[in-house]
Design an enzyme around this catalytic site. Structure first.
Site, mmCIF file in Angstrom:
data_model
loop_
_atom_site.group_PDB
_atom_site.id
_atom_site.type_symbol
_atom_site.label_atom_id
_atom_site.label_comp_id
_atom_site.label_asym_id
_atom_site.label_seq_id
_atom_site.Cartn_x
_atom_site.Cartn_y
_atom_site.Cartn_z
ATOM 1 N N ASN A 65 -4.261 -4.721 6.507
ATOM 2 C CA ASN A 65 -5.517 -4.149 6.029
ATOM 3 C C ASN A 65 -6.690 -5.112 6.012
ATOM 4 O OD1 ASN A 65 -4.430 -1.588 5.623
ATOM 5 N ND2 ASN A 65 -3.804 -2.063 3.534
ATOM 6 N N TYR A 66 -6.527 -6.326 5.525
ATOM 7 C CA TYR A 66 -7.697 -7.175 5.327
ATOM 8 C C TYR A 66 -7.552 -8.598 5.871
ATOM 9 C CZ TYR A 66 -7.996 -3.322 2.080
ATOM 10 O OH TYR A 66 -7.972 -2.075 1.539
ATOM 11 N N ASP A 92 -5.966 -10.027 8.540
ATOM 12 C CA ASP A 92 -6.168 -10.267 9.969
ATOM 13 C C ASP A 92 -7.648 -10.150 10.352
ATOM 14 O OD1 ASP A 92 -3.482 -8.435 9.603
ATOM 15 O OD2 ASP A 92 -3.152 -10.168 10.895
ATOM 16 N N TYR A 111 0.092 -8.400 -3.673
ATOM 17 C CA TYR A 111 0.773 -7.384 -2.865
ATOM 18 C C TYR A 111 1.408 -6.325 -3.771
ATOM 19 C CZ TYR A 111 0.209 -10.325 1.255
ATOM 20 O OH TYR A 111 -0.318 -11.059 2.290
ATOM 21 N N MET A 115 -14.676 -5.783 -2.201
ATOM 22 C CA MET A 115 -15.873 -6.573 -1.943
ATOM 23 C C MET A 115 -15.993 -7.035 -0.503
ATOM 24 S SD MET A 115 -15.688 -9.057 -5.251
ATOM 25 C CE MET A 115 -15.673 -8.383 -6.909
ATOM 26 N N ARG A 119 -3.551 -13.863 -1.923
ATOM 27 C CA ARG A 119 -2.391 -13.496 -1.118
ATOM 28 C C ARG A 119 -2.682 -13.759 0.353
ATOM 29 N NH1 ARG A 119 -2.756 -6.796 -0.989
ATOM 30 N NH2 ARG A 119 -3.792 -6.722 1.045
ATOM 31 N N GLY A 120 -1.637 -13.753 1.165
ATOM 32 C CA GLY A 120 -1.799 -13.779 2.617
ATOM 33 C C GLY A 120 -2.438 -15.042 3.126
ATOM 34 N N GLU A 121 -3.505 -14.870 3.898
ATOM 35 C CA GLU A 121 -4.134 -16.014 4.560
ATOM 36 C C GLU A 121 -5.612 -16.164 4.225
ATOM 37 O OE1 GLU A 121 -4.829 -17.635 9.141
ATOM 38 O OE2 GLU A 121 -2.990 -16.609 8.610
#
Length: 384
Positions: A19-20, A22, A200, A260, A278-280
């Site tokens: 969703n966000y 990448d 997550y 946002m 989270r993530g990258e």
């Protein structure tokens, strides 16, 4: 800054997976290549609706548009007949459209083909960064570009003016008050902790809420709309509110924020006392915020994400006092596993002053290693 023989036309391909993250990384990269390196950049993305959530200027109904100096194209099938760029970035192994690959192979001067990989602190990244992979069926060579924290990797995303923008905001009480007012909040009290929470699904958020509810000092937890909805509903006994909602128990207040844009989210990270990310993309931005952070890597099968967590903890905690390093490691692992949060959080939060100082030293060292866009711009002319 520009480089001699620098290619002027770049294509960046992105498929939105989580969703966000990448599109967040790809959008920052495309903007930076265009604004700081004077390149013509075409960002080709399959999900414009997800893109719009982090950039309100995007029109999800337009197949081709220009936004902030970048040409944005909707990735559709069948893929249109377009001329390949001099540099082609295939983000996160998204697999280029076959007609486009065939067009690359037909070029007299073959494009520089980059597979932009996920960020990792694992040791093997150093050896694989820049590795060439000839196509078994076409006269093309793909190079693997690994962002990372070590000198021999591709660095991490950071715009040139980011430290100055952050410092200006954090030293301007008026700007911070205006930011909080825009979110419908007063500036924090002297004893209050403000914590941003981006996690997550299936995270043990309710366990954290139970801890914060009982703390002596008030805690305001700021959660983007659509995040941790089930845990919020279970803890408070009512459905998670829409943006602007407020839920309160004991000394805990949860505020639901609208999702946002990237620049606004940066200010949230700068303004909070601790950031759960989270993530990258949010993970990297939290490192530039110079505040204590808690990272949750993208969950993978057979707990492969925990190896990534361990690898980063080894380098991030290297210069910390032993007690602080142990507290960070214990809480981050507990958060990712959803276990023993009641024991790990108080020990972690006791170290917050040391962690704030460490965050500044870490960001300074990271900045000296070079940013991802510049490393990539320097790498590509050498491969043509």
């Amino acid at each position: 800054m520009t480089y001699m023989h620098q290619p002027k036309f770049w294509d960046v391909f992105c498929k939105v997976v989580d969703n966000y993250g990448d599109i967040g990384v790809c959008w920052r990269l495309a903007r930076q290549l265009a604004s700081e390196h004077g390149l013509r950049v075409r960002l080709i993305v399959d999900d414009l609706s997800a893109f719009r959530r982090i950039c309100n200027d995007i029109d999800a109904t337009q197949a081709v548009q220009t936004c902030r100096g970048v040409e944005v194209r909707h990735w559709v099938e069948p893929f249109p007949d377009i001329e390949p760029a001099q540099v082609v970035v295939e983000a996160f192994a998204c697999e280029l459209p076959e007609p486009y690959v065939q067009a690359m192979a037909a070029q007299a001067v073959k494009p520089c083909w980059i597979n932009l990989e996920y960020l990792s602190a694992e040791g093997w990244v150093d050896e694989c960064h820049g590795m060439a992979s000839p196509s078994p069926r076409l006269p093309l060579i793909k190079h693997f570009f690994f962002p990372g924290f070590a000198p021999k990797t591709g660095g991490v995303p950071m715009e040139r003016d980011l430290p100055e923008r952050r410092l200006a905001f954090q030293q301007d009480a008026g700007a911070q008050a205006a930011f909080w007012q825009e979110l419908g909040l007063a500036p924090p009290s002297a004893t209050e902790s403000r914590i941003s929470l981006f996690c997550y699904p299936d995270s043990r958020v309710e366990a954290l809420f139970a801890l914060w509810r009982e703390q002596i000092a008030p805690v305001t937890c700021l959660v983007p709309e659509g995040i941790a909805g089930e845990a919020i509903a279970a803890f408070f006994g009512q459905a998670a509110s829409a943006a602007g909602g407020l839920l309160k128990q004991g000394n805990l207040e949860v505020r639901i924020l609208p999702f946002m844009e990237q620049d606004f989210y940066d200010r949230l990270l700068w303004a909070c006392d601790c950031n759960f990310v989270r993530g990258e993309d949010s993970f990297v931005r939290a490192q530039w915020a110079l505040k204590p952070l808690v990272w949750q890597p993208y969950p993978q099968t057979q707990e492969a994400h925990l190896s990534k967590l361990e690898a980063f903890l080894r380098i991030y905690c290297r210069e910390l006092p032993a007690e602080t390093a142990e507290a960070v490691s214990a809480f981050w692992k507990a958060w990712s596993r959803g276990e023993a949060l009641g024991v790990a959080w108080p020990v972690f939060w006791k170290q917050r002053a040391i962690l704030a100082r460490h965050a500044e030293a870490w960001a300074t060292a990271l900045r000296e290693k070079g940013d991802m866009a510049t490393r990539l711009a320097e790498f590509c002319p050498d491969t043509l």
